[in-house]
Motif scaffolding. Structure first.
Motif, PDB file in Angstrom:
ATOM      1  N   GLY A 234     -31.710  29.825 -17.158  1.00 19.91           N
ATOM      2  CA  GLY A 234     -32.347  30.666 -18.181  1.00 19.91           C
ATOM      3  C   GLY A 234     -33.863  30.603 -18.231  1.00 19.91           C
ATOM      4  N   ALA A 235     -34.491  29.732 -17.403  1.00 21.95           N
ATOM      5  CA  ALA A 235     -35.961  29.659 -17.451  1.00 21.95           C
ATOM      6  C   ALA A 235     -36.560  30.936 -16.865  1.00 21.95           C
ATOM      7  CB  ALA A 235     -36.448  28.442 -16.665  1.00 21.95           C
ATOM      8  N   ARG A 236     -37.589  31.456 -17.549  1.00 24.16           N
ATOM      9  CA  ARG A 236     -38.237  32.674 -17.047  1.00 24.16           C
ATOM     10  C   ARG A 236     -39.580  32.388 -16.377  1.00 24.16           C
ATOM     11  NH1 ARG A 236     -36.016  35.142 -21.967  1.00 24.16           N
ATOM     12  NH2 ARG A 236     -37.995  34.810 -23.046  1.00 24.16           N
ATOM     13  N   ARG A 237     -40.234  31.270 -16.798  1.00 26.12           N
ATOM     14  CA  ARG A 237     -41.518  30.896 -16.192  1.00 26.12           C
ATOM     15  C   ARG A 237     -41.426  29.443 -15.744  1.00 26.12           C
ATOM     16  NH1 ARG A 237     -45.356  33.391 -14.350  1.00 26.12           N
ATOM     17  NH2 ARG A 237     -46.785  31.715 -14.880  1.00 26.12           N
ATOM     18  N   LEU A 238     -41.777  29.172 -14.497  1.00 24.51           N
ATOM     19  CA  LEU A 238     -41.741  27.785 -14.005  1.00 24.51           C
ATOM     20  C   LEU A 238     -43.090  27.452 -13.379  1.00 24.51           C
ATOM     21  CD1 LEU A 238     -38.479  28.909 -12.919  1.00 24.51           C
ATOM     22  CD2 LEU A 238     -38.430  26.487 -13.497  1.00 24.51           C
ATOM     23  N   VAL A 239     -43.733  26.410 -13.926  1.00 24.22           N
ATOM     24  CA  VAL A 239     -45.065  26.020 -13.465  1.00 24.22           C
ATOM     25  C   VAL A 239     -44.999  24.572 -12.987  1.00 24.22           C
ATOM     26  CG1 VAL A 239     -47.466  25.643 -14.213  1.00 24.22           C
ATOM     27  CG2 VAL A 239     -46.157  27.580 -15.129  1.00 24.22           C
ATOM     28  N   GLY A 240     -45.561  24.297 -11.823  1.00 28.04           N
ATOM     29  CA  GLY A 240     -45.603  22.919 -11.304  1.00 28.04           C
ATOM     30  C   GLY A 240     -47.051  22.495 -11.132  1.00 28.04           C
ATOM     31  N   THR A 241     -47.400  21.334 -11.654  1.00 32.73           N
ATOM     32  CA  THR A 241     -48.773  20.850 -11.516  1.00 32.73           C
ATOM     33  C   THR A 241     -48.862  19.940 -10.298  1.00 32.73           C
ATOM     34  OG1 THR A 241     -49.315  21.126 -13.816  1.00 32.73           O
ATOM     35  CG2 THR A 241     -50.508  19.414 -12.680  1.00 32.73           C
ATOM     36  N   THR A 242     -49.875  20.141  -9.485  1.00 34.61           N
ATOM     37  CA  THR A 242     -50.034  19.259  -8.327  1.00 34.61           C
ATOM     38  C   THR A 242     -51.209  18.314  -8.539  1.00 34.61           C
ATOM     39  OG1 THR A 242     -51.502  20.705  -7.039  1.00 34.61           O
ATOM     40  CG2 THR A 242     -49.117  21.047  -6.786  1.00 34.61           C
ATOM     41  N   HIS A 243     -51.103  17.153  -7.893  1.00 33.39           N
ATOM     42  CA  HIS A 243     -52.096  16.084  -8.017  1.00 33.39           C
ATOM     43  C   HIS A 243     -52.453  15.641  -6.601  1.00 33.39           C
ATOM     44  CE1 HIS A 243     -50.985  15.799 -12.317  1.00 33.39           C
ATOM     45  NE2 HIS A 243     -49.783  16.104 -11.861  1.00 33.39           N
ATOM     46  N   GLY A 244     -53.068  14.470  -6.491  1.00 35.16           N
ATOM     47  CA  GLY A 244     -53.395  13.965  -5.153  1.00 35.16           C
ATOM     48  C   GLY A 244     -52.147  13.756  -4.317  1.00 35.16           C
ATOM     49  N   HIS A 245     -51.070  13.398  -4.983  1.00 33.25           N
ATOM     50  CA  HIS A 245     -49.885  13.002  -4.236  1.00 33.25           C
ATOM     51  C   HIS A 245     -49.231  14.182  -3.512  1.00 33.25           C
ATOM     52  CE1 HIS A 245     -45.520  12.911  -5.473  1.00 33.25           C
ATOM     53  NE2 HIS A 245     -45.957  13.776  -6.335  1.00 33.25           N
ATOM     54  N   GLU A 246     -49.312  15.371  -4.078  1.00 25.66           N
ATOM     55  CA  GLU A 246     -48.789  16.555  -3.370  1.00 25.66           C
ATOM     56  C   GLU A 246     -49.654  16.872  -2.142  1.00 25.66           C
ATOM     57  OE1 GLU A 246     -48.856  16.367  -6.626  1.00 25.66           O
ATOM     58  OE2 GLU A 246     -46.851  16.889  -7.338  1.00 25.66           O
ATOM     59  N   ALA A 247     -50.965  16.569  -2.232  1.00 20.40           N
ATOM     60  CA  ALA A 247     -51.824  16.765  -1.050  1.00 20.40           C
ATOM     61  C   ALA A 247     -51.365  15.810   0.058  1.00 20.40           C
ATOM     62  CB  ALA A 247     -53.285  16.517  -1.407  1.00 20.40           C
ATOM     63  N   GLY A 248     -50.905  14.622  -0.339  1.00 17.12           N
ATOM     64  CA  GLY A 248     -50.326  13.683   0.629  1.00 17.12           C
ATOM     65  C   GLY A 248     -49.050  14.261   1.239  1.00 17.12           C
ATOM     66  N   TRP A 249     -48.208  14.891   0.409  1.00 15.04           N
ATOM     67  CA  TRP A 249     -46.962  15.499   0.908  1.00 15.04           C
ATOM     68  C   TRP A 249     -47.261  16.570   1.963  1.00 15.04           C
ATOM     69  CZ3 TRP A 249     -41.729  16.359  -1.561  1.00 15.04           C
ATOM     70  CH2 TRP A 249     -41.325  15.230  -2.286  1.00 15.04           C
ATOM     71  N   ALA A 250     -48.393  17.236   1.815  1.00 13.69           N
ATOM     72  CA  ALA A 250     -48.724  18.333   2.737  1.00 13.69           C
ATOM     73  C   ALA A 250     -49.074  17.808   4.131  1.00 13.69           C
ATOM     74  CB  ALA A 250     -49.873  19.163   2.172  1.00 13.69           C
ATOM     75  N   GLN A 251     -49.115  16.485   4.291  1.00  9.07           N
ATOM     76  CA  GLN A 251     -49.522  15.897   5.573  1.00  9.07           C
ATOM     77  C   GLN A 251     -48.370  15.709   6.548  1.00  9.07           C
ATOM     78  OE1 GLN A 251     -53.027  16.025   5.066  1.00  9.07           O
ATOM     79  NE2 GLN A 251     -53.090  14.039   6.048  1.00  9.07           N
ATOM     80  N   LEU A 252     -47.125  15.627   6.038  1.00  9.25           N
ATOM     81  CA  LEU A 252     -46.003  15.284   6.916  1.00  9.25           C
ATOM     82  C   LEU A 252     -45.019  16.449   7.017  1.00  9.25           C
ATOM     83  CD1 LEU A 252     -45.184  11.655   5.696  1.00  9.25           C
ATOM     84  CD2 LEU A 252     -46.435  12.352   7.742  1.00  9.25           C
ATOM     85  N   PRO A 253     -44.450  16.672   8.221  1.00 10.25           N
ATOM     86  CA  PRO A 253     -43.595  17.853   8.425  1.00 10.25           C
ATOM     87  C   PRO A 253     -42.438  17.969   7.413  1.00 10.25           C
ATOM     88  CG  PRO A 253     -44.036  16.745  10.511  1.00 10.25           C
ATOM     89  CD  PRO A 253     -44.652  15.903   9.440  1.00 10.25           C
ATOM     90  N   ALA A 254     -41.713  16.868   7.162  1.00  2.60           N
ATOM     91  CA  ALA A 254     -40.530  16.974   6.291  1.00  2.60           C
ATOM     92  C   ALA A 254     -40.955  17.304   4.857  1.00  2.60           C
ATOM     93  CB  ALA A 254     -39.734  15.677   6.325  1.00  2.60           C
TER      94      ALA A 254
END
Ligand SMILES: Nc1nc2c(ncn2[C@@H]2O[C@H](COP(=O)(O)OP(=O)(O)O[C@H]3O[C@H](CO)[C@@H](O)[C@H](O)[C@@H]3O)[C@@H](O)[C@H]2O)c(=O)[nH]1
Length: 380
Positions: free
Chosen positions: A111-131
Motif C-alpha cells: 500500500g505504500a505510494r511513496r518510497l524514499v531511501g537515504t544514502t550515506h557513505g556506506h552506500e557509496a562503499g556498496w557501489a564499489q563491488l559488483p554484487a
C-alpha cells in the motif's frame, strides 16, 4: 505529507552520524505523521532499558524489532508491511537505503505510494563491488527517490543505478543544530576540568575507529609540539580503536600531550567542541574504498561552534569544508600535512577567528536542520 513509516536499523540511542541524522529529521516531521520501526540497540537488559527510556521520550511512536541488526528478511518485511497497514502509512522512508530498501517492492504492494531511501557513505562503499552494485541498482528501481549527501556520494552511487533512477536522486545532507552548537559553548569549564587552562587545544570529536584518523593526529603531535610546545590533542569519543590509540600515543612519546575523554553525553558535546582552538579529523579511506566518509557532521558542528577545521580527503568530507575559508582539507593518513595546517592555525589567532566566523555563517546559511527537513517533507 502522508503518514510515513520510517524503517531503519540506525536510530538512537545507538550513537553515530546516521543515527543523529535520522533522529534530527524525525523530530522535525509532524509527530502524528510518523511511526519509526527500528532495531534494538544492544542485547541484554542494559540495552533494552536504554532503548525503552529513549523511546518513551520521543514525540512519535517507535516500534522496536527484537533484532540488533534490522535486515530485509522475510520476517522483517512482513512486520514492516503489517505496521504500514496498521498505522495507515502511505509513504516509507528507509533511513539507510542499503540494504533495507530491498523491501521497497513488497511495501509498495502493501500500500505504500511513496518510497524514499537515504544514502550515506556506506552506500557509496556498496557501489564499489559488483554484487552490492546489483543490489543498489534494485533498490534504485524499487524506490521513488534515493537521496544523497553531496557530489562525491552522488557520483559513486549513481554509477550503480539505471540512468532513470540516477536522474531521480535528490540531495539531502544532514544538518547542524545551530542553537546547540555555537561560539562560547562552555569550553572553559571543560578545559578547567581537564587541567588544560589556556594551552592551545586541537580537538577531535568522533567515534574511535581507524577511518577517522585520530592515529594520524597522534603521529602529527611530535611535529606540532616542535612548533607549539604546550599544544594538547583532545580526543573526544569512544570506540573499539581506543586501546590502539593509547598505545600509539605512548610509543610516539606524546602520551603527556594527548587527552582521551571517552564518549561524552550529548549535552556535554558542545562544550567539548568549545574547549578546542582548532578542530581536526584527518579521515582516510580504507579497505579499497569500502570504508569511506560520507560527509562528516562533526566538521559542521565544529564550524557552528566557530572553530577552524582540518579535514581529511576521504569521500565526501571535503564537501563539509570551504577550502581556505572555513578550514583546510589534507591528505588522509598524512601526519605531516595535518601537522602543517594545524600549526599554521595554532600560530595565527586572526586566521582562526576569521575561519571560525565564516564557518558559523556557512552553517547558518546552508546546514540548518530546519531548512533540510523541509526538503524531506516535500519528498515524502
Ligand atoms: N554524544 C556524543 N556524540 C558523539 C560522540 N562522538 C561523536 N558523536 C556524534 O556522532 C556524530 C558523528 O557523525 P559523523 O561525523 O557524520 O560520522 P559517522 O558516525 O561516521 O556518520 C556517517 O554517516 C553520516 C551521515 O550520513 C556522514 O555524515 C558521515 O560522513 C559518515 O558516513 C556527530 O553528530 C558527533 O557529534 C560522543 O562521544 N558523544
Amino acid at each position: 505529507m502522508d503518514k510515513t513509516l520510517v524503517v531503519t536499523n540506525d536510530f538512537p540511542p545507538r550513537p553515530g552520524g546516521i543515527q543523529a541524522f535520522l533522529h534530527n529529521m524525525a523530530l522535525r516531521l509532524d509527530p502524528s505523521g510518523i511511526v519509526v520501526y527500528a532495531s534494538t540497540w544492544k542485547r541484554g537488559q542494559e540495552g533494552a532499558e536504554a532503548t525503552a527510556r529513549f523511546d518513551a521520550e520521543q514525540p512519535f511512536p517507535v516500534v522496536r524489532d527484537r533484532t540488533t541488526m534490522l535486515l530485509p528478511t522475510p520476517r522483517v518485511t512482513r512486520r514492516a508491511a503489517d505496521l504500514l497497514r496498521e498505522h495507515g502509512c502511505t509513504s516509507v522512508w528507509f533511513g539507510a537505503a542499503a540494504p533495507l530498501g530491498l523491501m521497497a517492492p513488497a511495501l509498495r504492494r502493501a500500500g505504500a505510494r511513496r518510497l524514499v531511501g537515504t544514502t550515506h557513505g556506506h552506500e557509496a562503499g556498496w557501489a564499489q563491488l559488483p554484487a552490492s552494485r546489483q543490489l543498489l541498482r534494485r533498490i534504485g528501481e524499487g524506490t521513488d527517490t534515493l537521496t544523497y549527501l553531496g557530489e562525491y556520494t552522488r557520483s559513486r552511487i549513481a554509477s550503480a543505478l539505471t540512468d532513470e533512477a540516477a536522474a531521480r536522486m535528490v540531495q539531502l545532507p544532514p544538518g547542524v543544530d545551530e542553537k546547540t552548537f555555537h561560539p562560547g559553548s562552555g569550553g572553559d569549564e571543560v578545559r578547567a576540568r581537564l587541567g588544560l587552562a589556556d594551552r592551545p587545544v586541537v580537538v577531535c570529536v568522533s567515534r574511535l575507529v581507524p577511518r577517522k584518523g585520530q592515529d594520524t593526529l597522534i603521529l602529527a603531535m611530535p611535529r606540532i609540539l616542535a612548533a607549539v610546545p604546550d599544544a594538547v590533542l583532545l580526543i573526544v569519543g569512544g570506540g573499539p580503536y581506543e586501546d590502539d590509540l593509547r598505545k600509539l600515543a605512548a610509543e610516539t612519546g606524546v602520551a603527556g600531550a594527548v587527552r582521551f575523554t571517552g564518549a561524552v553525553p550529548w549535552e556535554e558535546l558542545p562544550a567539548h567542541y568549545g574547549a578546542g582552538d582548532v578542530f581536526a579529523m584527518p579521515c582516510r579511506t580504507r579497505r579499497g574504498g569500502l570504508d569511506v566518509e560520507g560527509l562528516g557532521i562533526v566538521y559542521l558542528e565544529a564550524s557552528a561552534t566557530g572553530l577552524p577545521v582540518v579535514a581529511g580527503d576521504s569521500g565526501g568530507a571535503p564537501d563539509a569544508v570551504l577550502e581556505g575559508e572555513t578550514g583546510y582539507v589534507v591528505k588522509g593518513g598524512s601526519p605531516a600535512q595535518a601537522a602543517d595546517r594545524i600549526v599554521t592555525l595554532l600560530r595565527d589567532p586572526e586566521l582562526r577567528a576569521r575561519m571560525g566566523a565564516r564557518g558559523r555563517q556557512w552553517v547558518e546559511e546552508k546546514w540548518r536542520w530546519d531548512l533540510l527537513a523541509e526538503r524531506l517533507k516535500e519528498l515524502l
